[in-house]
Write an enzyme that holds these catalytic residues in place. Structure first.
Site: not given
Ligand SMILES: *Cc1c(COP(=O)(O)O)cnc(C)c1O
Length: 361
Positions: A103, A172, A196
């Site tokens: 990521w 993030d 998530k």
């Molecule tokens: C799952 C995840 C993403 C991807 O997110 P999207 O909403 O599918 O763009 C980005 N960063 C992290 C840390 C993730 O776990």
């Protein structure tokens, strides 16, 4: 009869049963309107209440100070990979990133379209099995970016790196938002795809300290400006009404069980159960993450052979323990145990893994 399995998928992921049941009950006739929430205007009084409640729950649960804005946006966390440099970049200043996995790599790639990126620390040398320590960001950076939890490798930040007061820390938190108590004042921006830990796919939570909203150049397309979304309370255009409604239900559930401090306690208990099985297996299960970097949300491990890994995933599935296959870049197995995964589900998995080891070592 309805069947529910133990869902260990990494995302979209399991949701609180109570939230799903409420959604089911309200699906065809939302509070006497004779309409589903999906069919109601995003400008309606009924929806306005949901929207406001979802935002106030985020503020309350995370203990956000008054000068932070809560935005509900579309495009996933992946869209924020470029929204961050668009909104926080400063001409002539570097954007600094910590590289801890897939990521962060994607975030770095997008930032490079907008200027110079400096990678100040990385754990690539050991297949991202740890979180770098003693991270130092420059006081001249436009901003500093970290990835709070690395789903694929099963590593998580527990100590937040310091930044100079003029350098906002951006995180993030897609896969660990609200998994533990944090001090939000340490961050300039937090963003998280909802799917998530706080709801379904289709909406991304962005939390921005308000002074940072002013940085964006006027010469930026409207939809890319956090500032506009903040001014319009995320209602500049049609917002993802259903996804925000589901987030509200999930956050209400979190609040009802005692909020983030209560879920942190449960999360630590859940993670410990699985790491104890790994550590007590005499090497049958090999954890991928270094113990000091182990994630509360994604437990990653290998078995002695790929054949045993495949057999373990298959047998687990027969026990209604679903979604345990690891990501192709580390292989093996991964148990994603986000906030909504119950203690009972993790207990079942721990028992299964113990028995599987006894029968196959
Ligand atoms: C799952 C995840 C993403 C991807 O997110 P999207 O909403 O599918 O763009 C980005 N960063 C992290 C840390 C993730 O776990």
């Amino acid at each position: 009869m309805m069947k529910r399995v133990y869902n260990f998928y990494p995302g979209p992921a399991t949701l609180p049963l109570g939230a799903l049941e409420t959604a089911q009950k309200e699906l065809l006739d939302y509070k006497g309107t004779g309409m589903s929430i999906m069919e109601l205007s995003h400008r309606s009084k009924q929806y306005a209440e949901i929207h406001e409640k979802a935002s106030s729950l985020v503020k309350e649960l995370m203990g956000l100070p008054d000068d932070y804005s809560v935005l509900w946006l579309q495009g996933g966390a992946s869209t924020q990979f470029y929204m961050v440099p668009v909104n926080l970049g400063i001409q002539g200043k570097k954007m600094e990133y910590v590289h801890t996995g897939v990521w962060s790599k994607k975030a770095i790639k997008e930032a490079k379209f907008y200027g110079d990126v400096e990678i100040v620390a990385s754990s690539e040398d050991q297949n991202f099995s740890y979180i770098p320590k003693d991270i130092v960001f420059s006081d001249k950076a436009a901003y500093a970016h970290i990835t709070g939890n690395n789903t694929i490798y099963g590593t998580e930040f527990f100590n937040w790196p310091m930044t100079h007061t003029s350098v906002p820390l951006v995180c993030d938190m897609s896969s660990n938002i609200m998994d533990k108590v944090i001090d939000p004042k340490k961050f300039g921006v937090i963003y998280a795809g909802a799917q998530k830990n706080i709801g379904p796919a289709g909406v991304t939570l962005v939390i921005v300290r308000e002074d940072l909203l002013q940085r964006v150049s006027e010469n930026t397309p409207t939809m890319q400006k956090w500032k506009i979304h903040a001014e319009k309370d995320s209602l500049f255009n049609t917002c993802p009404v259903w996804a925000i409604y589901m987030c509200k239900l999930c956050l209400e559930h979190l609040q009802s069980i005692g909020g983030v401090s209560a879920i942190e306690k449960a999360n630590r208990q859940k993670a410990k159960m699985l790491y104890d099985v790994i550590d007590g297996s005499n090497g049958f299960y090999q954890g991928h993450a270094r113990p000091d970097s182990r994630s509360l949300m994604n437990v990653t491990f290998n078995l002695p052979t790929p054949e045993l890994e495949a057999a373990c995933v298959k047998e687990a599935t027969e026990h209604d323990l679903i979604g345990l296959k690891g990501h192709r870049s580390v292989g093996g197995m991964r148990a994603s145990i986000y906030n909504a995964m119950t203690l009972e589900g993790v207990q079942k998995l721990a028992e299964f893994l113990t028995t599987f080891k006894e029968e196959n070592e």
